[in-house]
Structure formats: structure tokens, C-alpha cells
Design a protein around this motif. Structure first.
Motif, PDB file in Angstrom:
ATOM      1  N   MET A   4       0.844  -1.181   0.000  1.00  0.00           N
ATOM      2  CA  MET A   4       0.000   0.000   0.000  1.00  0.00           C
ATOM      3  C   MET A   4       0.886   1.241   0.000  1.00  0.00           C
ATOM      4  N   SER A   5       0.429   2.269  -0.684  1.00  0.00           N
ATOM      5  CA  SER A   5       1.241   3.480  -0.783  1.00  0.00           C
ATOM      6  C   SER A   5       1.100   4.327   0.469  1.00  0.00           C
ATOM      7  N   ASN A   6       1.941   5.339   0.548  1.00  0.00           N
ATOM      8  CA  ASN A   6       1.912   6.245   1.691  1.00  0.00           C
ATOM      9  C   ASN A   6       0.940   7.404   1.480  1.00  0.00           C
ATOM     10  N   LYS A   7       0.056   7.293   0.494  1.00  0.00           N
ATOM     11  CA  LYS A   7      -0.927   8.331   0.215  1.00  0.00           C
ATOM     12  C   LYS A   7      -2.288   7.916   0.765  1.00  0.00           C
ATOM     13  N   ILE A   8      -3.045   8.881   1.230  1.00  0.00           N
ATOM     14  CA  ILE A   8      -4.403   8.627   1.701  1.00  0.00           C
ATOM     15  C   ILE A   8      -5.312   8.629   0.482  1.00  0.00           C
ATOM     16  N   SER A   9      -6.204   7.640   0.397  1.00  0.00           N
ATOM     17  CA  SER A   9      -7.078   7.517  -0.764  1.00  0.00           C
ATOM     18  C   SER A   9      -8.083   8.670  -0.818  1.00  0.00           C
ATOM     19  N   LYS A  10      -8.600   8.920  -2.032  1.00  0.00           N
ATOM     20  CA  LYS A  10      -9.579   9.996  -2.216  1.00  0.00           C
ATOM     21  C   LYS A  10     -10.864   9.689  -1.449  1.00  0.00           C
ATOM     22  N   LYS A  11     -11.212   8.414  -1.333  1.00  0.00           N
ATOM     23  CA  LYS A  11     -12.416   8.022  -0.605  1.00  0.00           C
ATOM     24  C   LYS A  11     -12.292   8.412   0.871  1.00  0.00           C
ATOM     25  N   ARG A  12     -11.131   8.131   1.475  1.00  0.00           N
ATOM     26  CA  ARG A  12     -10.917   8.479   2.875  1.00  0.00           C
ATOM     27  C   ARG A  12     -10.890   9.993   3.065  1.00  0.00           C
ATOM     28  N   LYS A  13     -10.307  10.714   2.105  1.00  0.00           N
ATOM     29  CA  LYS A  13     -10.308  12.177   2.200  1.00  0.00           C
ATOM     30  C   LYS A  13     -11.726  12.715   2.133  1.00  0.00           C
ATOM     31  N   ALA A  14     -12.563  12.137   1.246  1.00  0.00           N
ATOM     32  CA  ALA A  14     -13.953  12.581   1.126  1.00  0.00           C
ATOM     33  C   ALA A  14     -14.709  12.321   2.422  1.00  0.00           C
ATOM     34  N   ILE A  15     -14.504  11.155   3.023  1.00  0.00           N
ATOM     35  CA  ILE A  15     -15.165  10.831   4.290  1.00  0.00           C
ATOM     36  C   ILE A  15     -14.728  11.819   5.376  1.00  0.00           C
ATOM     37  N   TYR A  16     -13.455  12.152   5.398  1.00  0.00           N
ATOM     38  CA  TYR A  16     -12.927  13.098   6.384  1.00  0.00           C
ATOM     39  C   TYR A  16     -13.605  14.463   6.239  1.00  0.00           C
ATOM     40  N   TYR A  17     -13.680  14.968   4.999  1.00  0.00           N
ATOM     41  CA  TYR A  17     -14.254  16.291   4.782  1.00  0.00           C
ATOM     42  C   TYR A  17     -15.768  16.306   4.986  1.00  0.00           C
ATOM     43  N   ILE A  18     -16.458  15.204   4.684  1.00  0.00           N
ATOM     44  CA  ILE A  18     -17.885  15.116   4.990  1.00  0.00           C
ATOM     45  C   ILE A  18     -18.087  15.207   6.502  1.00  0.00           C
ATOM     46  N   GLY A  19     -17.239  14.523   7.253  1.00  0.00           N
ATOM     47  CA  GLY A  19     -17.305  14.601   8.708  1.00  0.00           C
ATOM     48  C   GLY A  19     -17.064  16.013   9.202  1.00  0.00           C
ATOM     49  N   LEU A  20     -16.125  16.706   8.597  1.00  0.00           N
ATOM     50  CA  LEU A  20     -15.840  18.089   8.979  1.00  0.00           C
ATOM     51  C   LEU A  20     -17.049  18.980   8.721  1.00  0.00           C
ATOM     52  N   VAL A  21     -17.698  18.811   7.572  1.00  0.00           N
ATOM     53  CA  VAL A  21     -18.885  19.599   7.243  1.00  0.00           C
ATOM     54  C   VAL A  21     -20.014  19.304   8.240  1.00  0.00           C
ATOM     55  N   LEU A  22     -20.187  18.022   8.588  1.00  0.00           N
ATOM     56  CA  LEU A  22     -21.223  17.672   9.562  1.00  0.00           C
ATOM     57  C   LEU A  22     -20.954  18.319  10.926  1.00  0.00           C
ATOM     58  N   ILE A  23     -19.708  18.382  11.330  1.00  0.00           N
ATOM     59  CA  ILE A  23     -19.367  19.033  12.600  1.00  0.00           C
ATOM     60  C   ILE A  23     -19.709  20.516  12.550  1.00  0.00           C
ATOM     61  N   ILE A  24     -19.381  21.168  11.440  1.00  0.00           N
ATOM     62  CA  ILE A  24     -19.681  22.598  11.308  1.00  0.00           C
ATOM     63  C   ILE A  24     -21.186  22.830  11.345  1.00  0.00           C
ATOM     64  N   ILE A  25     -21.948  22.001  10.621  1.00  0.00           N
ATOM     65  CA  ILE A  25     -23.411  22.124  10.638  1.00  0.00           C
ATOM     66  C   ILE A  25     -23.943  21.886  12.050  1.00  0.00           C
ATOM     67  N   GLY A  26     -23.403  20.884  12.731  1.00  0.00           N
ATOM     68  CA  GLY A  26     -23.835  20.592  14.095  1.00  0.00           C
ATOM     69  C   GLY A  26     -23.574  21.745  15.043  1.00  0.00           C
ATOM     70  N   ILE A  27     -22.412  22.372  14.908  1.00  0.00           N
ATOM     71  CA  ILE A  27     -22.088  23.523  15.769  1.00  0.00           C
ATOM     72  C   ILE A  27     -23.041  24.682  15.485  1.00  0.00           C
ATOM     73  N   ILE A  28     -23.322  24.910  14.199  1.00  0.00           N
ATOM     74  CA  ILE A  28     -24.257  25.989  13.844  1.00  0.00           C
ATOM     75  C   ILE A  28     -25.645  25.701  14.408  1.00  0.00           C
ATOM     76  N   LEU A  29     -26.098  24.469  14.276  1.00  0.00           N
ATOM     77  CA  LEU A  29     -27.405  24.114  14.834  1.00  0.00           C
ATOM     78  C   LEU A  29     -27.433  24.281  16.348  1.00  0.00           C
ATOM     79  N   PHE A  30     -26.372  23.860  16.998  1.00  0.00           N
ATOM     80  CA  PHE A  30     -26.317  23.951  18.461  1.00  0.00           C
ATOM     81  C   PHE A  30     -26.314  25.402  18.920  1.00  0.00           C
ATOM     82  N   ILE A  31     -25.486  26.219  18.298  1.00  0.00           N
ATOM     83  CA  ILE A  31     -25.352  27.623  18.713  1.00  0.00           C
ATOM     84  C   ILE A  31     -26.565  28.452  18.285  1.00  0.00           C
ATOM     85  N   SER A  32     -27.222  28.064  17.189  1.00  0.00           N
ATOM     86  CA  SER A  32     -28.362  28.846  16.700  1.00  0.00           C
ATOM     87  C   SER A  32     -29.473  28.932  17.733  1.00  0.00           C
TER      88      SER A  32
END
Length: 149
Positions: A1-29
Motif C-alpha cells: 500500500m502506498s503512503n498516500k491517503i485515498s480519495k475516498k478516505r479524504k472525502a469521508i474526512y471532509y464530509i465529517g468536517l462539514v457535519l461538525i460545522i453544521i452541528g455547531i451551527i445548529l447547536f449555537i443557533s
């Protein structure tokens, strides 16, 4: 296996980041929306938004962990060999960071030596024949038993 992170894992990471931001906005709103409108809609809406926000934050954290470390690396699947493969990009990156730090230490040592400030100082000790205690090289008497060296 290479030392690069796959695009699928990067997409999952960024989807999680977006969900956290939405969650914080919902909580603070909840603190910024007019309280009277919440009671008109019903008291459950006052609790619903922060609760949904917390769920989004939790799911986002899980997805970010899976995206960053992989399924086995994050502990979702208990397989040490798969975990090693999933964590390989981070292990390689940490190894490079350690090597960078070691190079900086070596450079500092070289700079000190070029200025004549050698950091390594040789210390010579003399062992007492009577008690075996180590004493400084210029000592005349043993610091432990007091006998002449």
C-alpha cells in the motif's frame, strides 16, 4: 500500500468536517433565535435543534476519525494488520517529522561546534581503592570514606 491517503478516505474526512460545522451551527443557533418563536412552535423545537446539532457533531467526529485513520486504524474494525496498513501514511509522516527534528538538532550541534562551544565535555572520575566510590580526578581524599586516593 502506498503512503498516500485515498480519495475516498479524504472525502469521508471532509464530509465529517462539514457535519461538525453544521452541528455547531445548529447547536449555537438555539441561543440566537427568538425564544418567543420557539414557544409558539412548541417547547420541543427549543430542544430539538441542539440535540440534532449534537448528533451531527458526534457523527462528524466518527467520520473524521474513519477518514483520517481508516476503519481499522480508528478502531471500528479490530484487525491489527489492517490497522497497520490504514495508519501507514501517518506513520510515514511522523517518521519524516522526527527526521526533520533530528536534522535540526544536528544542525544546532554543528553550529555550536563551529563557534568552539563543544557541548560534549569529557568527565574523568577516579575510583577509591578502599570503598570503590567515584571521585573527581583532582580529589586528594575520597568523598565517601575520607581515605587518601
Amino acid at each position: 500500500m502506498s503512503n498516500k491517503i485515498s480519495k475516498k478516505r479524504k472525502a469521508i474526512y471532509y464530509i465529517g468536517l462539514v457535519l461538525i460545522i453544521i452541528g455547531i451551527i445548529l447547536f449555537i443557533s438555539n441561543f440566537f433565535i427568538d425564544i418567543e418563536s420557539d414557544f409558539v412552535e412548541g417547547p420541543s423545537s427549543f430542544i430539538r435543534r441542539p440535540l440534532i446539532g449534537m448528533v451531527f457533531i458526534t457523527i462528524g467526529n466518527i467520520l473524521m476519525s474513519i477518514g483520517a485513520k481508516g476503519t481499522a486504524g480508528s478502531g471500528l474494525i479490530l484487525d491489527p494488520e489492517k490497522a497497520r496498513e490504514d495508519l501507514k501514511p501517518y506513520s510515514a509522516a511522523k517518521g519524516r517529522m522526527i527526521n526533520d527534528t533530528i536534522e535540526n538538532i544536528d544542525m544546532a550541534k554543528d553550529m555550536a561546534e563551529s563557534k568552539g562551544e563543544s557541548q560534549v565535555k569529557e568527565i574523568i572520575k577516579i575510583k577509591c581503592k578502599n570503598c570503590g566510590t567515584l571521585n573527581d580526578e583532582d580529589a586528594i581524599f575520597c568523598k565517601s570514606c575520607g581515605k587518601k586516593i
